[in-house]
Design a protein around this motif. Structure first.
Motif, mmCIF file in Angstrom:
data_model
loop_
_atom_site.group_PDB
_atom_site.id
_atom_site.type_symbol
_atom_site.label_atom_id
_atom_site.label_comp_id
_atom_site.label_asym_id
_atom_site.label_seq_id
_atom_site.Cartn_x
_atom_site.Cartn_y
_atom_site.Cartn_z
ATOM 1 N N UNK A 64 56.248 18.918 68.149
ATOM 2 C CA UNK A 64 55.305 20.046 68.093
ATOM 3 C C UNK A 64 55.243 20.697 69.468
ATOM 4 N N UNK A 65 56.017 21.727 69.637
ATOM 5 C CA UNK A 65 56.210 22.323 70.948
ATOM 6 C C UNK A 65 54.952 22.931 71.562
ATOM 7 N N UNK A 66 53.953 23.231 70.741
ATOM 8 C CA UNK A 66 52.723 23.816 71.285
ATOM 9 C C UNK A 66 51.987 22.837 72.210
ATOM 10 N N UNK A 67 52.314 21.556 72.136
ATOM 11 C CA UNK A 67 51.700 20.554 73.005
ATOM 12 C C UNK A 67 52.258 20.656 74.431
ATOM 13 N N UNK A 68 53.357 21.365 74.610
ATOM 14 C CA UNK A 68 53.988 21.510 75.926
ATOM 15 C C UNK A 68 52.987 22.008 76.964
ATOM 16 N N UNK A 69 52.160 22.972 76.598
ATOM 17 C CA UNK A 69 51.172 23.521 77.528
ATOM 18 C C UNK A 69 50.255 22.425 78.056
ATOM 19 N N UNK A 70 49.825 21.549 77.166
ATOM 20 C CA UNK A 70 48.930 20.459 77.543
ATOM 21 C C UNK A 70 49.634 19.483 78.495
ATOM 22 N N UNK A 71 50.893 19.196 78.236
ATOM 23 C CA UNK A 71 51.667 18.290 79.091
ATOM 24 C C UNK A 71 51.812 18.895 80.494
ATOM 25 N N UNK A 72 52.187 20.154 80.563
ATOM 26 C CA UNK A 72 52.350 20.823 81.857
ATOM 27 C C UNK A 72 51.024 20.856 82.613
ATOM 28 N N UNK B 146 48.534 23.608 61.609
ATOM 29 C CA UNK B 146 48.823 24.177 62.935
ATOM 30 C C UNK B 146 47.547 24.670 63.601
ATOM 31 N N UNK B 147 46.645 25.277 62.832
ATOM 32 C CA UNK B 147 45.422 25.823 63.431
ATOM 33 C C UNK B 147 44.567 24.714 64.050
ATOM 34 N N UNK B 148 44.502 23.549 63.386
ATOM 35 C CA UNK B 148 43.701 22.445 63.911
ATOM 36 C C UNK B 148 44.350 21.858 65.169
ATOM 37 N N UNK B 149 45.646 21.705 65.119
ATOM 38 C CA UNK B 149 46.380 21.223 66.293
ATOM 39 C C UNK B 149 46.146 22.148 67.482
#
Length: 188
Positions: free
Chosen positions: A97-105, A157-160
């Motif tokens: 789930x690539x949207x988590x990338x922001x959180x990792x960075x 996706x919206x909840x994630x």
């Protein structure tokens, strides 16, 4: 001389303690959890590994306080184990789930800034800083988000996205609070 005696008597300079061993166990458990998640795609077992890690985290803090085994190493090792576990699982989730990338960075940026300012505080005061309420809430939100993503494979996706945004917002708030605190401590 008396300061050295006081530290030795209180046990703060001890390295080999049960809580420190539990923190090391949590660090050694990370590759197993990652292997279960990525290598074997055994998400339930990865979750059980996270539960074991979380239970050990709670237990090591209780044992340290209850049996007077609080140590300087433990004050550093415990949050390192927390952060390594969080970032490892976030990276696992990010692979799907690539949207988590922001959180990792954002987490890497936050932890880098906290490490630099924390080292300045340690150099100035000789004491590692302890977690504040906002840091504990930040940890809870991250853990909650990670656990939901591990368990709920078909999360909407919206909840994630909502979970990621809430975590990111609180992470930024916590970073600002720690930065202000550490700046005051390292200058004062």
């Amino acid at each position: 001389m008396s300061q050295t005696k006081d530290r030795t008597a209180s046990g703060e300079d001890r390295i080999f303690t049960i809580p420190n061993a539990m923190s090391m166990f949590r660090i050694l458990l990370i590759p197993v959890i990652v292997w279960l998640y990525v290598g074997k795609q055994q998400y339930l077992y990865a979750f059980v590994g996270l539960l074991l890690s979380g239970a050990t985290d709670l237990l090591d803090g209780w044992v340290a306080r209850r049996f007077h085994m609080v140590s300087k190493l433990g004050k550093v090792l415990d949050p390192i184990a927390d952060k390594l576990t969080q970032v490892s699982l976030l990276i696992c989730i990010m692979l799907e789930r690539h949207r988590v990338t922001f959180l990792v960075v954002l987490m890497f940026i936050k932890e880098f800034i906290m490490a630099v300012t924390g080292l300045k505080v340690l150099k100035k005061t000789g004491e590692p800083y302890s977690a504040k309420w906002h840091g504990k809430i930040n940890t809870f939100l991250l853990d909650f988000t990670v656990i939901l993503h591990v368990l709920w494979r078909e999360m909407p996706i919206w909840l994630s996205t909502v979970l990621i945004v809430v975590c990111a917002g609180f992470m930024i708030f916590s970073l600002i609070e720690y930065w202000i605190q550490n700046r005051k401590l390292s200058q004062g």
